[in-house]
Design a protein around this motif. Structure first.
Motif, short mmCIF file in Angstrom:
data_model
loop_
_atom_site.label_atom_id
_atom_site.label_comp_id
_atom_site.label_asym_id
_atom_site.label_seq_id
_atom_site.Cartn_x
_atom_site.Cartn_y
_atom_site.Cartn_z
N GLY A 47 0.85 -1.19 0.00
CA GLY A 47 0.00 0.00 0.00
C GLY A 47 0.88 1.25 0.00
O GLY A 47 2.12 1.16 0.02
N SER A 48 0.26 2.40 0.00
CA SER A 48 1.04 3.64 -0.09
C SER A 48 1.63 4.06 1.26
O SER A 48 2.65 4.76 1.31
N THR A 49 1.03 3.60 2.35
CA THR A 49 1.43 4.08 3.67
C THR A 49 2.91 3.86 4.02
O THR A 49 3.55 4.77 4.54
N LEU A 95 2.07 -9.08 4.82
CA LEU A 95 0.77 -9.29 5.46
C LEU A 95 -0.22 -10.06 4.60
O LEU A 95 -0.97 -10.89 5.10
N ASP A 96 -0.25 -9.71 3.31
CA ASP A 96 -1.38 -10.21 2.52
C ASP A 96 -1.03 -10.23 1.04
O ASP A 96 0.00 -9.70 0.61
N TYR A 146 1.15 -8.29 -4.64
CA TYR A 146 1.97 -7.74 -3.55
C TYR A 146 3.39 -8.31 -3.59
O TYR A 146 4.31 -7.69 -3.07
N GLY A 195 -0.53 -0.69 7.76
CA GLY A 195 -1.36 0.42 7.33
C GLY A 195 -2.76 0.13 7.84
O GLY A 195 -2.99 -0.86 8.54
N ILE A 196 -3.70 0.96 7.49
CA ILE A 196 -5.09 0.70 7.89
C ILE A 196 -6.00 1.13 6.73
O ILE A 196 -5.77 2.17 6.10
N GLY A 197 -6.98 0.30 6.43
CA GLY A 197 -7.93 0.65 5.38
C GLY A 197 -9.06 1.50 5.94
O GLY A 197 -9.27 1.56 7.15
N HIS A 211 -9.72 -2.10 8.21
CA HIS A 211 -9.01 -3.37 8.07
C HIS A 211 -7.51 -3.19 8.31
O HIS A 211 -6.95 -2.12 8.07
N GLY A 232 -4.02 -5.66 7.31
CA GLY A 232 -3.88 -6.72 6.32
C GLY A 232 -5.10 -6.58 5.42
O GLY A 232 -5.48 -5.47 5.04
N PHE A 233 -5.76 -7.70 5.14
CA PHE A 233 -7.04 -7.62 4.44
C PHE A 233 -8.13 -8.19 5.34
O PHE A 233 -9.08 -8.81 4.87
N THR A 245 -13.04 -1.77 -0.21
CA THR A 245 -11.60 -2.01 -0.39
C THR A 245 -11.28 -2.19 -1.87
O THR A 245 -10.27 -1.67 -2.37
N ASN A 276 -8.77 0.25 -3.92
CA ASN A 276 -7.57 -0.28 -4.58
C ASN A 276 -7.66 -0.26 -6.10
O ASN A 276 -6.69 -0.60 -6.78
N ARG A 287 -7.47 2.11 -7.96
CA ARG A 287 -6.51 3.06 -8.53
C ARG A 287 -5.24 2.38 -9.02
O ARG A 287 -4.51 2.94 -9.83
N LYS A 329 -8.60 8.55 6.73
CA LYS A 329 -8.33 7.46 7.67
C LYS A 329 -8.76 7.81 9.11
O LYS A 329 -8.61 6.98 10.02
C1 GLP Z 1 -4.65 -2.30 1.47
C2 GLP Z 1 -3.74 -3.41 2.06
C3 GLP Z 1 -3.38 -3.11 3.48
C4 GLP Z 1 -3.05 -1.64 3.57
C5 GLP Z 1 -4.31 -0.83 3.43
C6 GLP Z 1 -4.10 0.65 3.32
O1 GLP Z 1 -5.76 -2.79 0.86
N1 GLP Z 1 -4.22 -4.73 1.98
O2 GLP Z 1 -2.30 -3.94 3.91
O3 GLP Z 1 -2.46 -1.35 4.79
O4 GLP Z 1 -5.12 -1.34 2.40
O5 GLP Z 1 -3.62 1.03 2.06
P1 GLP Z 1 -2.86 2.39 1.82
O6 GLP Z 1 -1.62 2.31 2.62
O7 GLP Z 1 -2.55 2.43 0.35
O8 GLP Z 1 -3.76 3.47 2.27
#
Ligand code: GLP
Length: 256
Positions: A38-40, A63-64, A77, A128-130, A134, A136-137, A157, A161, A163, A198
């Motif tokens: 992810g971008s975080t 993580l996933d 990933y 990170g956090i969705g 969430h 991970g997923f 989600t 994603n 993008r 977030k």
């Molecule tokens: C994604 C990943 C997560 C990630 C989260 C946040 O879907 N599965 O592991 O932490 O969503 O994504 P981002 O860091 O791009 O905001």
């Protein structure tokens, strides 16, 4: 309680997270890192890149992973972690693992759990956090004790994603993810979040009820958690002033 660090921006967060990872790898070159995509985490990787650290012996567990993308797909990933972390920082690719890579998908969850255990467990898990809350997923409704397994992705989600893909239809419908119980077994959790989008998830994770409806809230049950957020992501926190005060008034022995 989680240590909550409120910073100016993602770059400052990346510096602090990189300091923590640097300390670990200097102490133990065979460190086991829990890795997020992810971008975080990008500013953390960027900060680590300039430090001349040797990651060749470090082990990594991502993580996933999506289920259903062809091997080598640029948005898998595996590809993302190779491109953004393994190659630029000089990790040994064979020491960095992604769930579902080897063997059959039916046993992939158990295989991954065993591999983490054989490595001696994760020293630090980056998260990170969705927007759904969430990690991970692990989407809302995930068991707080869950282990690595195949899950369906939430519609939100998949839209978030999209993008990274040509269209929403190209976003996989399923994933394989470490469970909330898996994540909880890491010795230190480091959760990063940036931007107002977030804020609700962060507030729920840090200060809300511990509930499967906001999977990241499981971090409240962990004894060693650091949460680094910018002002936007911190904007829903009730106790932001207290976190700032506590951070600014640490004893010397509590620092670093
Ligand atoms: C994604 C990943 C997560 C990630 C989260 C946040 O879907 N599965 O592991 O932490 O969503 O994504 P981002 O860091 O791009 O905001």
């Amino acid at each position: 309680m989680a240590e909550v660090v409120i910073v100016r921006d993602a770059d400052e967060a990346g510096e602090i997270a990189a300091d923590m990872i640097e300390a670990l790898v200097r102490r133990n070159p065979d460190v086991v890192l829990g890795l997020a995509t992810g971008s975080t985490p990008l500013t953390t990787w960027a900060s680590l890149a300039g430090r001349g650290l040797d990651f060749s012996r470090a082990r990594g567990f991502v993580l996933d992973e999506y289920v259903g993308l062809e091997p080598g797909h640029p948005e898998s990933y595996r590809s993302v972690i190779d491109r953004e972390l393994v190659i630029p920082l000089g990790f040994s690719p064979e020491l960095v693992h992604v769930p579902g890579e080897n063997g059959t998908i039916e046993t992939a969850g158990e295989d991954y759990e065993n591999a983490i255990e054989r490595a001696g467990g994760v020293d630090m898990q980056l998260l990170g956090i969705g927007r759904t809350g969430h990690i991970g997923f692990n989407e809302p409704g995930s068991s707080l004790a869950s282990r690595t397994r195949v899950k369906a992705l939430a519609e939100q989600t998949r839209r978030d994603n999209a993008r990274f893909f040509d269209s929403l239809d190209d976003v996989p419908t399923h994933c394989i993810t470490q469970g909330l119980g898996t994540i909880q077994r890491a010795r230190h959790l480091l959760l990063l979040a940036f931007g107002e989008a977030k804020a609700r998830a962060v507030a729920g994770a840090v200060e809300g009820a511990v509930t499967a409806s906001l999977p990241a809230s499981v971090i409240q049950l962990h004894e060693k958690v650091t949460v680094i957020v910018d002002e936007g992501a911190a904007s829903g926190l009730l106790h932001a002033n207290y976190y700032r005060y506590a951070r600014d008034n640490r004893f010397d022995w509590q620092k670093g």
